[in-house]
Scaffold this motif. Structure first.
Motif, mmCIF file in Angstrom:
data_model
loop_
_atom_site.group_PDB
_atom_site.id
_atom_site.type_symbol
_atom_site.label_atom_id
_atom_site.label_comp_id
_atom_site.label_asym_id
_atom_site.label_seq_id
_atom_site.Cartn_x
_atom_site.Cartn_y
_atom_site.Cartn_z
ATOM 1 N N LEU A 300 0.835 -1.198 0.000
ATOM 2 C CA LEU A 300 0.000 0.000 0.000
ATOM 3 C C LEU A 300 0.869 1.248 0.000
ATOM 4 C CD1 LEU A 300 -2.654 -0.975 2.703
ATOM 5 C CD2 LEU A 300 -2.927 -1.076 0.231
ATOM 6 N N SER A 301 0.374 2.266 -0.642
ATOM 7 C CA SER A 301 1.061 3.561 -0.602
ATOM 8 C C SER A 301 0.844 4.198 0.765
ATOM 9 C CB SER A 301 0.515 4.469 -1.705
ATOM 10 O OG SER A 301 -0.841 4.791 -1.448
ATOM 11 N N ASP A 302 1.641 5.200 1.077
ATOM 12 C CA ASP A 302 1.487 5.879 2.363
ATOM 13 C C ASP A 302 0.110 6.526 2.489
ATOM 14 O OD1 ASP A 302 4.041 5.153 3.016
ATOM 15 O OD2 ASP A 302 4.949 7.046 2.382
ATOM 16 N N THR A 303 -0.415 7.039 1.386
ATOM 17 C CA THR A 303 -1.751 7.659 1.406
ATOM 18 C C THR A 303 -2.831 6.636 1.710
ATOM 19 O OG1 THR A 303 -1.031 9.301 -0.221
ATOM 20 C CG2 THR A 303 -3.406 9.015 0.084
ATOM 21 N N ASP A 304 -2.782 5.484 1.040
ATOM 22 C CA ASP A 304 -3.779 4.437 1.273
ATOM 23 C C ASP A 304 -3.672 3.893 2.694
ATOM 24 O OD1 ASP A 304 -4.811 4.638 -1.252
ATOM 25 O OD2 ASP A 304 -3.562 3.041 -2.090
ATOM 26 N N ARG A 305 -2.440 3.769 3.178
ATOM 27 C CA ARG A 305 -2.248 3.253 4.534
ATOM 28 C C ARG A 305 -2.837 4.216 5.562
ATOM 29 N NH1 ARG A 305 2.669 2.554 4.042
ATOM 30 N NH2 ARG A 305 2.653 0.382 3.354
ATOM 31 N N ALA A 306 -2.615 5.507 5.360
ATOM 32 C CA ALA A 306 -3.161 6.506 6.288
ATOM 33 C C ALA A 306 -4.683 6.526 6.232
ATOM 34 C CB ALA A 306 -2.593 7.886 5.945
ATOM 35 N N ARG A 307 -5.245 6.420 5.023
ATOM 36 C CA ARG A 307 -6.693 6.420 4.883
ATOM 37 C C ARG A 307 -7.306 5.221 5.603
ATOM 38 N NH1 ARG A 307 -6.890 6.116 -0.239
ATOM 39 N NH2 ARG A 307 -6.898 8.356 -0.669
ATOM 40 N N ARG A 308 -6.676 4.069 5.485
ATOM 41 C CA ARG A 308 -7.203 2.872 6.157
ATOM 42 C C ARG A 308 -7.108 3.000 7.669
ATOM 43 N NH1 ARG A 308 -6.090 -2.697 2.811
ATOM 44 N NH2 ARG A 308 -6.804 -1.954 0.777
ATOM 45 N N ARG A 309 -6.043 3.596 8.159
ATOM 46 C CA ARG A 309 -5.927 3.790 9.608
ATOM 47 C C ARG A 309 -7.060 4.671 10.126
ATOM 48 N NH1 ARG A 309 -0.224 4.992 8.849
ATOM 49 N NH2 ARG A 309 1.047 3.141 9.244
ATOM 50 N N ILE A 310 -7.355 5.743 9.393
ATOM 51 C CA ILE A 310 -8.424 6.649 9.821
ATOM 52 C C ILE A 310 -9.769 5.937 9.835
ATOM 53 C CG2 ILE A 310 -9.714 8.718 9.173
ATOM 54 C CD1 ILE A 310 -7.066 9.853 8.077
ATOM 55 N N ARG A 311 -10.062 5.212 8.760
ATOM 56 C CA ARG A 311 -11.332 4.488 8.690
ATOM 57 C C ARG A 311 -11.427 3.446 9.802
ATOM 58 N NH1 ARG A 311 -11.842 3.326 2.155
ATOM 59 N NH2 ARG A 311 -12.340 5.468 1.532
ATOM 60 N N PHE A 312 -10.355 2.715 10.008
ATOM 61 C CA PHE A 312 -10.351 1.685 11.056
ATOM 62 C C PHE A 312 -10.544 2.320 12.431
ATOM 63 C CE2 PHE A 312 -8.241 -1.236 14.013
ATOM 64 C CZ PHE A 312 -8.891 -2.423 13.689
ATOM 65 N N GLY A 313 -9.884 3.454 12.657
ATOM 66 C CA GLY A 313 -10.029 4.137 13.936
ATOM 67 C C GLY A 313 -11.450 4.632 14.177
ATOM 68 N N LEU A 314 -12.075 5.179 13.140
ATOM 69 C CA LEU A 314 -13.451 5.652 13.274
ATOM 70 C C LEU A 314 -14.411 4.506 13.562
ATOM 71 C CD1 LEU A 314 -13.588 8.287 10.367
ATOM 72 C CD2 LEU A 314 -13.594 8.748 12.834
ATOM 73 N N LEU A 315 -14.226 3.394 12.857
ATOM 74 C CA LEU A 315 -15.093 2.240 13.103
ATOM 75 C C LEU A 315 -14.890 1.700 14.519
ATOM 76 C CD1 LEU A 315 -14.729 0.312 9.711
ATOM 77 C CD2 LEU A 315 -16.777 1.447 10.566
ATOM 78 N N GLY A 316 -13.630 1.606 14.944
ATOM 79 C CA GLY A 316 -13.350 1.110 16.293
ATOM 80 C C GLY A 316 -13.944 2.008 17.362
ATOM 81 N N ALA A 317 -13.792 3.322 17.184
ATOM 82 C CA ALA A 317 -14.339 4.253 18.170
ATOM 83 C C ALA A 317 -15.863 4.183 18.215
ATOM 84 C CB ALA A 317 -13.887 5.680 17.828
ATOM 85 N N SER A 318 -16.489 4.045 17.064
ATOM 86 C CA SER A 318 -17.955 3.944 17.015
ATOM 87 C C SER A 318 -18.447 2.705 17.751
ATOM 88 C CB SER A 318 -18.429 3.913 15.559
ATOM 89 O OG SER A 318 -18.050 5.083 14.870
ATOM 90 N N LEU A 319 -17.786 1.575 17.506
ATOM 91 C CA LEU A 319 -18.197 0.338 18.172
ATOM 92 C C LEU A 319 -17.941 0.406 19.676
ATOM 93 C CD1 LEU A 319 -16.926 -2.301 15.576
ATOM 94 C CD2 LEU A 319 -19.288 -1.667 16.067
ATOM 95 N N LEU A 320 -16.846 1.055 20.086
ATOM 96 C CA LEU A 320 -16.561 1.207 21.514
ATOM 97 C C LEU A 320 -17.653 2.012 22.198
ATOM 98 C CD1 LEU A 320 -14.717 0.977 23.995
ATOM 99 C CD2 LEU A 320 -13.526 3.030 23.186
ATOM 100 N N LEU A 321 -18.035 3.132 21.615
ATOM 101 C CA LEU A 321 -19.073 3.971 22.211
ATOM 102 C C LEU A 321 -20.417 3.249 22.261
ATOM 103 C CD1 LEU A 321 -18.166 7.384 20.525
ATOM 104 C CD2 LEU A 321 -17.752 6.698 22.896
ATOM 105 N N LEU A 322 -20.699 2.482 21.208
ATOM 106 C CA LEU A 322 -21.939 1.704 21.199
ATOM 107 C C LEU A 322 -21.930 0.649 22.298
ATOM 108 C CD1 LEU A 322 -24.640 0.939 19.846
ATOM 109 C CD2 LEU A 322 -23.337 -0.557 18.319
ATOM 110 N N ALA A 323 -20.785 -0.029 22.457
ATOM 111 C CA ALA A 323 -20.684 -1.099 23.454
ATOM 112 C C ALA A 323 -20.787 -0.563 24.878
ATOM 113 C CB ALA A 323 -19.372 -1.861 23.278
#
Length: 352
Positions: A300-323
């Protein structure tokens, strides 16, 4: 084997249309004179023939006979009637309100049907503790604090989930599906034999982690085998199957009313899930995506890697708050109904 026979009086132009391969519920290929076979569709076997007889008035008496066998394990009876109607009523394209956006192949339909069966077991395994712990602490003479501690400790089973997910990316989805499913059933069964609350919590710590991993593997296998436009549809069907499994854990909750030890029977019933998982595993192949890309190294390029980290972080935070809200509400649901509203196991089943 299902046989659909249609009698028609057709003009020559209408007969010519009938002689074209179908592209609706099934994609056909020519197999001979006035005979067509399966190109793509949710069928294990398929054959359509036409027998045309010319009439003096210029029209044709046509008998169209279609024989097929559905390739949808477990759930074929749900689709038998709508597919029979679709076979009898030809359309210009694939478009049915009850079907996924894409026409499924026999392989995809079979895989999804088997995964839904396993998902029922997973739904049951993931619901047993929350439905029965209120009854278990009565037998063990403990209170709400102990119940909260058990629920908290069981959450650390996510570490088991992470390990199983890591191995699935290296060993394959199919072997880990068998391991996580059978192991979770065995540990849940052993939980029904627990002599104290500590052993019950310990077995459920691992069992819940394994059942969560099983649910993740089911979702991954479905995504990897479904056509691109039908993955959300498959996810919704799997969610309904998980809900059915969770409902089964509630259906048998009246067993907890039979005696102070009655809740144990609900855990012992998890042994039936082993039969379902082994049966489905024998019929499930490894996913094609994993087989084709097992040795592939993704860069992955650095841009794609950063984008995936952001998406993964948002999903993780959303699930944490829901839980934070959903987990306590789910865990203490039955305790509230029993202590504050005087519900029995039967009452909880009816209410839920």
């Amino acid at each position: 084997m299902t046989v659909v026979r249609t009698h028609l009086a057709c003009t020559n132009a209408e007969l010519a249309e009938r002689r074209e391969p179908r592209v609706d519920i099934v994609a056909e290929r020519a197999a001979g004179t006035d005979e067509w076979g399966l190109e793509e569709g949710p069928f294990r076997s398929y054959r359509r023939t036409i027998n045309a007889t010319a009439r003096p008035d210029g029209r044709n008496d046509v008998v169209e006979t279609t024989t097929y066998r559905l390739g949808i394990p477990v759930w074929g009876w749900l689709f038998a009637w709508p597919i029979r109607r679709a076979i009898a009523n030809r359309q210009e394209q694939f478009s049915y309100w009850w079907a996924p956006p894409d026409r499924l192949s026999a392989h995809a339909a079979s895989t999804l049907g088997l995964l839904c069966a396993v998902q029922i077991v997973d739904g049951y395994l993931g619901t047993v503790l929350t439905q029965t712990l209120s009854f278990a602490i009565d037998e063990f003479g403990r209170g709400n604090t102990a119940q909260g501690v058990v629920f908290g400790i069981v959450r650390f089973g996510v570490l088991v989930t992470l390990i199983m997910s890591f191995l699935a990316d290296r060993r394959g989805r199919r072997p880990l599906l068998l391991f996580t499913g059978v192991s979770s059933c065995v540990l849940t069964f052993l939980g029904g034999l627990s002599p104290n609350l500590v052993s019950l919590g310990g077995t459920q710590l691992v069992a819940r982690g394994l059942s969560t991993a099983l649910g993740i593997l089911i979702a991954i296998m479905a995504v990897e085998e479904m056509p691109a436009r039908s993955r959300a549809w498959a996810a919704s069907v799997l969610t309904m199957s998980a809900g059915l499994g969770s409902g089964m854990a509630v259906w048998v909750l009246p067993l907890a009313d039979l005696s102070v030890r009655g809740w144990r029977a609900i855990y012992l019933l998890s042994s039936l899930g082993i039969v379902v998982i082994v049966w489905a595993w024998r019929r499930l192949p490894e996913t094609r995506r994993f087989t084709e890309h097992a040795e592939e190294q993704i860069v992955l390029s650095d841009t794609d890697r950063a984008r995936r980290r952001i998406r993964f972080g948002l999903l993780g935070a959303s699930l944490l708050l829901l839980a934070l809200f959903a987990a306590p509400a789910s865990g203490f649901h039955n305790e509230f109904l029993r202590d504050e509203r005087g519900f029995s196991g039967v009452d909880i089943t009816v209410f839920t």
